[in-house]
Scaffold this active site. Structure first.
Site, PDB file in Angstrom:
ATOM      1  N   HIS A   1     -71.777  32.387  30.361  1.00 15.85           N
ATOM      2  CA  HIS A   1     -72.425  31.464  31.300  1.00 15.85           C
ATOM      3  C   HIS A   1     -71.728  30.093  31.341  1.00 15.85           C
ATOM      4  CE1 HIS A   1     -75.329  34.552  31.214  1.00 15.85           C
ATOM      5  NE2 HIS A   1     -76.112  34.105  30.258  1.00 15.85           N
TER       6      HIS A   1
ATOM      7  N   TRP B   1     -72.420  -3.956 -16.903  1.00 16.17           N
ATOM      8  CA  TRP B   1     -71.775  -3.563 -18.158  1.00 16.17           C
ATOM      9  C   TRP B   1     -70.801  -2.423 -17.883  1.00 16.17           C
ATOM     10  CZ3 TRP B   1     -73.298  -6.236 -22.582  1.00 16.17           C
ATOM     11  CH2 TRP B   1     -74.441  -7.040 -22.447  1.00 16.17           C
TER      12      TRP B   1
HETATM   13  C1  BG6 Z   1     -79.015  35.224  28.678  1.00 14.92           C
HETATM   14  C2  BG6 Z   1     -78.909  35.116  27.204  1.00 14.92           C
HETATM   15  O1  BG6 Z   1     -77.842  35.758  29.198  1.00 14.92           O
HETATM   16  O2  BG6 Z   1     -79.227  33.928  29.217  1.00 14.92           O
HETATM   17  C3  BG6 Z   1     -80.172  34.521  26.643  1.00 14.92           C
HETATM   18  O3  BG6 Z   1     -78.726  36.419  26.655  1.00 14.92           O
HETATM   19  C4  BG6 Z   1     -80.469  33.206  27.312  1.00 14.92           C
HETATM   20  O4  BG6 Z   1     -80.065  34.332  25.254  1.00 14.92           O
HETATM   21  C5  BG6 Z   1     -80.427  33.341  28.820  1.00 14.92           C
HETATM   22  O5  BG6 Z   1     -81.758  32.832  26.905  1.00 14.92           O
HETATM   23  C6  BG6 Z   1     -80.551  31.992  29.484  1.00 14.92           C
HETATM   24  O6  BG6 Z   1     -80.746  32.195  30.851  1.00 14.92           O
HETATM   25  P1  BG6 Z   1     -81.643  31.190  31.701  1.00 14.92           P
HETATM   26  O7  BG6 Z   1     -81.533  31.753  33.071  1.00 14.92           O
HETATM   27  O8  BG6 Z   1     -83.031  31.249  31.128  1.00 14.92           O
HETATM   28  O9  BG6 Z   1     -81.033  29.841  31.562  1.00 14.92           O
END
Ligand code: BG6
Length: 785
Positions: free
Chosen positions: A272, A611
């Site tokens: 992401h 000391w």
């Molecule tokens: C997922 C992860 O891809 O994205 C999760 O596996 C995470 O761990 C999530 O919580 C976050 O996504 P969003 O859309 O809630 O920001």
């Protein structure tokens, strides 16, 4: 059983993020959608809703649909489950209730559950689709398989689809896959080649749901629309730094097996946040709808990213996870990570790009912020807009704002708005976003909020490949992250309590190309967890050789020791008007001397007598003299009266440490004269690699000193002659601190933790205050090696 909707349109035009976008021309006809894992969590939460929305959008497009929820369970068990899920789908606000009910009814009638376990099951499905097409005289447009199943099942399912479920020529096949796509470069490559033997690259749609978030899909169009404002400032001269942040409040409970293997870097940063980074920094494509061009520009950024070194990442698990961290794979259990990336391009040279994500933090929020340099100094009116941070925030959602938005601080420019699916927000609630109140921003938000999955499902249907992760893109990303993941296996993670209790524990500091936690506090070796009790997260308290022990990283430890000395000094001065402090030589106390001199301005030096614990038999003016060091590093910097300073008389009658000159007795007399009961308030000791303390070395016949407080001793190293307090003097003290620092002492500490008291062999074991208290101050290097 199926309802056929008339074919109307030949070309689909979708008004996506950027108005000019035009989708792949595709032949309308019948589309079979198969969600493998159709009753699972993801399907339940997002996928069916997404496909229902697709159906609504396409209902008058000329395409017809059948929907199949597939799974391992037999149909009689899973069918009711599927229909429970399907009943929960909803329409957007612009659809009337009656129409919505009608559409839902059609959608339900177009849907069915099918067991998809064996090759025969897939063959049956193919047969079913074929018959249906024949019976209803429909042309097939394509088949869409959404694999909402664990990644280990991908290759097998892809193989079955390839063998039995391919549509006839002229119709398309699209197979959608969810991350994880491997856990490192090698495994991603293996998976890619396995899938590649069943599916063509253009048939694979690897989902990164961040690429479906409305704000994320808008990054490139925003950069293009506002090119004339951004071009002059989108560079190293103007950008202070880029921050890409995903904070979450949830723990990983319930996902422990996944987190055990993957951890936050693999779960969130590698995909992401990396995707967002490339969208923010890639060269703008001439043609935004050209998947090839977008991909090429993305790949160019990957090839320009400097390798991520160990010092460019900090990591941490939450306490509930530390037992997992003791496994060999400890970096993967991590729940928080901050990584500093740099792009080796003239445009972004030395611009820090911070990617940071964590579970169990104080709030749920995701954003990318481009913070610009602001060289204006405001003398008076700090509220004036030009004094405030200059920034553009791509706000993915949640947090204080609660809705997705693009925010441009008003001291930058007013962004262009050409997209009818976006609107300007002019009514500002009393909210502040990243240091600015909402009214200090130009704010744009989507007219209607859509789930990322719904957005991506429409992109899959439209064949918009640039919203998905190509094999090259995937491997380039793993190429960046895999080396870092390997080097992190030797890093100490910082354990954090979670939520608001984290305080500033996870604050990071950027230093040149490196990143580190701002406060040098506890990073406990996972192997030690449980063997010591944690008293707060900054300093750990425990027992060592049945005495009290305080442990922390060096800086924190020294501060704690300095604070403890100051507290005792104040108490002693309050009680008796004087504080008697005996200090050791050696290098360990130097940091303490600096700390006392530079930070403890209210220390009662005027009432303190200093000391010496021991001295080398050299003139006090020589470098080797303990007093010389003490003078240079502490005494000359504080306001202590000369007559309160008590160097050891190692030089008498123009000679050094000669028994007949009685230097030791002289010092003892001086102690008896000034110090009540010859009991120092505080004695600071160190311990040498051979376990010597003060100038009492292994082999010294300590018993021969009898009741003497001071003695001449011999050192195995030069200068051999020493003068030292004896155990009689040390053990009369009210408080004795043993300061042990550095990795080099770890071996000794390990041995000392096992040996019995034997002051002639292990001199430090002779330190046993009769009525006072002994505290070991040990840094983590010494304690944990
Ligand atoms: C997922 C992860 O891809 O994205 C999760 O596996 C995470 O761990 C999530 O919580 C976050 O996504 P969003 O859309 O809630 O920001």
């Amino acid at each position: 059983m199926s309802v056929t909707v008339l074919l109307l349109l030949v070309t689909l035009c979708v008004q996506g993020g950027y108005g000019e976008e035009r989708e792949e021309v595709q032949r309308p006809g019948h589309v079979s959608v198969v969600i493998v894992g159709g009753t699972g969590d993801l399907a339940k939460k997002y996928l069916w809703q997404g496909f229902f929305q697709l159906y609504i959008n396409q209902v008058s497009s000329g395409n017809t649909f059948s929907f199949y929820g597939g799974g391992l369970s037999p149909a009689d068990k899973a069918t009711p489950l599927l229909f429970e899920i399907l009943k929960a789908v909803s329409c957007s606000k612009d659809v009337s209730q009656e129409r919505c009910a009608l559409l839902k009814d059609q959608f339900l009638r177009l849907s069915q559950y099918r067991q998809l376990k064996t090759l025969e099951d897939y063959q049956d499905l193919a047969e079913h689709i074929k018959k249906q097409l024949q019976q209803e005289g429909m042309t097939e447009a394509g088949r869409l398989f959404y694999l909402s199943v664990p990644a280990f099942a991908y290759a097998d399912i892809a193989d079955k689809i390839n063998n039995s479920c391919r549509p006839a020529s002229g119709a398309w096949l699209r197979v959608v896959l969810e991350k994880p796509f491997g856990h490192d470069f090698r495994s991603a490559q293996v998976l890619a080649s396995q899938l590649g033997s069943s599916l063509k690259d253009e048939e694979m749609y690897r989902i990164d749901h961040y690429l479906g978030k409305q704000v994320v899909t808008k990054i490139l169009p925003f950069r293009i629309e506002n090119k004339r404002f951004l071009d002059p400032i989108w560079n190293k001269q103007h950008i202070e730094r880029v921050e890409i942040v995903l904070k979450e409040t949830l723990d990983v409970k319930g996902r422990i097996p996944f987190y055990d293997q993957y951890g936050v870097i693999r779960d969130v940063l590698q995909n992401h946040l990396t995707e967002v980074m490339t969208l923010l920094t890639m060269r703008l494509p001439v043609n935004l709808s050209s998947s090839e061009e977008v991909l090429q520009n993305k790949l160019h950024i990957f090839s320009s990213l400097l390798p991520l070194e160990k010092n460019q990442a900090v990591i941490g698990p939450v306490p509930s996870h530390t037992n997992i961290c003791s496994s060999a794979n400890k970096q993967s259990c991590l729940c928080v990570s901050a990584v500093l990336a740099h792009i080796d391009q003239a445009q972004y040279e030395d611009v820090p790009i911070l990617l940071i994500s964590g579970k169990m933090l104080d709030e749920r929020v995701g954003y990318a912020r481009i913070l610009f340099k602001n060289d204006i100094f405001c003398l008076q009116n700090h509220n004036s807009i030009h004094c405030k941070p200059k920034q553009i925030v791509f706000y993915f959602g949640h947090g204080s704002l609660q809705y997705p938005a693009i925010l441009v601080s008003k001291n930058l420019f007013k962004p262009v708005l050409t997209d009818s699916e976006w609107k300007e927000v002019t009514e500002h609630t009393d909210v502040s976003v990243l240091g600015l109140s909402l009214s200090d921003y130009y704010v744009q938000t989507p007219t209607e909020q859509r789930e990322a999955y719904t957005e991506l499902i429409s992109h899959i249907f439209a064949g918009r490949k640039n919203s998905f992760i190509s094999t090259e893109n995937l491997l380039a990303s793993w190429g960046l992250w895999t080396p870092l993941l390997s080097t992190l296996s030797s890093s100490f993670p910082r354990i954090y309590p979670g939520g608001a209790d984290n305080g500033d524990l996870l604050d990071v500091r950027l230093k040149g190309k490196d990143i580190r936690f701002n406060s040098e506090v506890v990073i406990i070796s996972p192997d030690q967890m449980g063997s010591t009790s944690a008293g707060g997260f900054q300093v750990m308290q425990g027992k060592f050789r049945s005495a009290d022990m305080v442990s922390a990283w060096a800086e924190e430890l020294v501060e704690r020791l300095a604070a403890d000395i100051e507290e005792l000094a104040e108490a002693a001065v309050r009680e008796s008007g004087v504080f008697h402090l005996a200090l050791s030589g050696g290098s360990s106390p130097l940091a303490l001397f600096h700390r006392l001199a530079l930070h403890h301005f209210s220390f009662p030096w005027r009432n303190t007598h200093v000391w010496m614990v021991d001295e080398r038999c050299v003139p006090l003016t020589e470098l080797e003299s303990n007093f010389y060091t003490l003078h240079n590093h502490l005494l000359q910097h504080v306001r202590i009266p000369y007559y309160n300073i008590h160097p050891m008389p190692v030089q008498l009658n123009h000679r050094l440490c000669v028994e007949e000159d009685g230097g030791a007795q002289l010092y003892e007399t001086e102690i008896s004269k000034w110090v009540n009961g010859s009991s120092f308030h505080f004695v600071l000791l160190g311990v040498g690699y051979d376990s010597h303390t003060a100038s009492l070395f292994p082999g010294t016949k300590v018993k021969e000193f009898g009741e003497s407080l001071v003695a001449l001793t011999e050192s195995p190293v030069k200068p051999h002659q020493r003068m030292s307090l004896t155990f009689s003097a040390i053990n009369r003290a009210q408080r004795v601190a043993l300061l042990v620092m550095g990795k080099g002492k770890h071996e000794l500490i390990t041995q000392l933790s096992r040996v019995k008291d034997d002051p002639e062999k292990w001199p430090v074991t002779g330190v046993k205050p009769t009525n006072g208290r002994l505290v070991w101050y040990m840094d983590y290097d010494a304690l944990l090696g």
